[in-house]
Scaffold this active site. Structure first.
Site, PDB file in Angstrom:
ATOM      1  N   ASP A 127       0.755  -1.245   0.000  1.00 31.63           N
ATOM      2  CA  ASP A 127       0.000   0.000   0.000  1.00 31.63           C
ATOM      3  C   ASP A 127       0.791   1.305   0.000  1.00 31.63           C
ATOM      4  OD1 ASP A 127      -2.367   1.236  -0.261  1.00 31.63           O
ATOM      5  OD2 ASP A 127      -3.124   0.840   1.726  1.00 31.63           O
ATOM      6  N   CYS A 180     -16.261  -9.763 -15.625  1.00 36.16           N
ATOM      7  CA  CYS A 180     -17.439  -8.973 -15.236  1.00 36.16           C
ATOM      8  C   CYS A 180     -18.556  -9.215 -16.256  1.00 36.16           C
ATOM      9  CB  CYS A 180     -17.112  -7.481 -15.202  1.00 36.16           C
ATOM     10  SG  CYS A 180     -16.097  -6.981 -13.801  1.00 36.16           S
ATOM     11  N   CYS A 183     -22.344  -7.671 -16.382  1.00 32.89           N
ATOM     12  CA  CYS A 183     -22.718  -7.142 -15.062  1.00 32.89           C
ATOM     13  C   CYS A 183     -22.195  -5.711 -14.894  1.00 32.89           C
ATOM     14  CB  CYS A 183     -22.127  -8.034 -13.973  1.00 32.89           C
ATOM     15  SG  CYS A 183     -22.387  -7.420 -12.299  1.00 32.89           S
ATOM     16  N   CYS A 190     -23.390   2.263  -6.718  1.00 30.18           N
ATOM     17  CA  CYS A 190     -22.535   3.239  -6.023  1.00 30.18           C
ATOM     18  C   CYS A 190     -23.373   4.442  -5.578  1.00 30.18           C
ATOM     19  CB  CYS A 190     -21.400   3.698  -6.938  1.00 30.18           C
ATOM     20  SG  CYS A 190     -20.455   5.057  -6.220  1.00 30.18           S
ATOM     21  N   CYS A 236     -19.703  -1.102  -3.484  1.00 26.91           N
ATOM     22  CA  CYS A 236     -19.336  -1.689  -4.783  1.00 26.91           C
ATOM     23  C   CYS A 236     -18.728  -3.077  -4.634  1.00 26.91           C
ATOM     24  CB  CYS A 236     -18.427  -0.754  -5.580  1.00 26.91           C
ATOM     25  SG  CYS A 236     -16.918  -0.279  -4.732  1.00 26.91           S
TER      26      CYS A 236
END
Ligand code: B12
Ligand code: SF4
Ligand code: SF4
Length: 310
Positions: A127, A180, A183, A190, A236
């Site tokens: 990160d 995905c 979809c 959101c 999400c």
């Protein structure tokens, strides 16, 4: 050698381990440049720094030729059930700060990797370094970039990503196809309309607004979308069909149930600086500080939450 590293990663509690090389991330360069020039990074100025390193992973650590990419599952089966009535904190923040948990595990893996050859060098990242972690994980075949912009796998997206950069030559894995398909549940669900074909607009995203935003108070349009969320946002991911049958984490540090998990709204509103210091000492939430959290709580409590997703 790859199998031995995978086995060691499994023993350390990682859910998946795969390999990629340090070659340039050219298609990501194009995407990130477009994202930055449109201002979608909002106040995250650090995203425009060290771009050469982001696109050219070999620059991160001298002599590195391979990247071992690791996933660490943080999903809790009881997350929604127990977190239903009070203010909502993102699932990833329930356990001990993932930066520390991941770093400890990565270092143990790196120590093992160093034993696999003479003078093998390693560098661990999670990160904080200028690394495009999702793009590396995608290239290592761990999953695909979903329309929610996260790394999505057959077992969902509730994983942290970490890397061990190494001078050891490892056979790269192959990317998987994007799944995905038709979809677009995340884009539609959101609450802040932050997702589009252009990716994520952090200026709108509630995760950015409740975690990364430096200026206070929060703008009115953010408050309207906020609902009960006081730290991060999971919508999400919650609507993603791949998260429906996700396995639960086996990492003890992520399975603990902090006292605040059961707090009602009133307890959150009355939180003092001392309580904050004690409760969030080793949590990722500690990073935003007391004032920031209280602003989120004030902003969230002004809304009628009856329509919240729970
Ligand atoms: C900045 C950042 C944020 C910002 C911006 C998010 C974003 N989408 O960029 C904010 C604060 C909003 C944020 C929120 C969250 N974050 Co965050 N964040 C990061 C960070 C530090 C950098 C991400 C980045 O490079 N963004 C820049 C934009 C342009 O890049 P991008 O959307 O990722 O797209 C790039 C590539 O993926 C690629 N790409 C995109 N689409 C496609 C498609 C194809 C086919 C290809 C080839 C490439 C490609 O090109 C793009 C440009 O380089 C990473 C850690 C890291 N160092 O990577 C964590 C990270 C992405 N975050 C993480 C998490 C957990 C979250 C939250 C879920 C936390 C929460 N519950 O609130 C939310 C999720 C919001 C969301 N839908 O993305 C995890 C995600 C794990 C996963 N499964 O993917 C990461 C990887 C941290 C970690 N080490 O685990 N985050
Ligand atoms: S984290 Fe929340 S606000 Fe941000 S893109 Fe996902 S659903 Fe939208
Ligand atoms: S909700 Fe649908 S579109 Fe969004 S990431 Fe998941 S599978 Fe992809």
């Amino acid at each position: 050698m790859e199998d031995a590293i995978r086995q060691k990663a499994g023993e350390l509690g990682f859910s998946a381990c795969a390999f990629t090389d340090c070659s340039d991330l050219m298609s990501e360069q194009f995407r990130l440049e477009r994202w930055l020039s449109a201002g979608r990074q909002a106040g995250m100025d650090y995203m425009s720094r060290h771009r050469d390193i982001r696109y050219r992973p070999e620059l991160l650590s001298e002599g590195c030729v391979s990247v071992i990419v690791l996933l660490l599952n943080y999903h809790r089966n009881d997350y929604l059930r127990k977190n239903a009535s009070a203010f909502q904190v993102s699932e990833y923040a329930l356990g001990r700060d993932y930066h520390a948990v991941m770093r400890e595990k990565l270092h143990l893996l790196a120590q093992y990797v160093q034993t696999l050859g003479e003078g093998v060098k390693t560098r661990c990242c999670v990160d904080t370094a200028p690394v495009l972690e999702k793009a590396l994980a995608r290239r290592a075949g761990l999953g695909w970039i979903g329309k929610n912009t996260l790394l999505v796998t057959e077992h969902g997206s509730r994983f942290f990503i970490g890397e061990v950069f190494t001078s050891l030559q490892l056979h790269p894995d192959v990317p998987v196809d994007e799944r995905c398909g038709g979809c677009s549940a995340c884009v539609e669900a959101c609450p802040a309309h932050a997702l589009s074909a252009e990716g994520l607009d952090a200026r709108r995203c509630l995760s950015y607004q409740t975690i990364e935003r430096k200026e206070l108070p929060l703008p009115e349009e953010v408050k309207t979308a906020l609902g009960h969320r006081i730290y991060g946002c999971d919508v999400c991911q919650q609507v993603c069909p791949y998260n429906r049958n996700a396995e639960e984490t086996k990492v003890d540090d992520f399975l603990r149930t902090p006292e605040w998990f059961a707090w009602g709204d009133a307890q959150w509103r009355q939180l003092t600086q001392e309580q904050f210091d004690a409760q969030f000492r080793d949590s990722a939430m500690q990073r935003i500080g007391y004032e920031r959290l209280m602003e989120n709580i004030r902003a969230a409590s002004v809304k009628d939450n009856s329509q919240d997703e729970g």
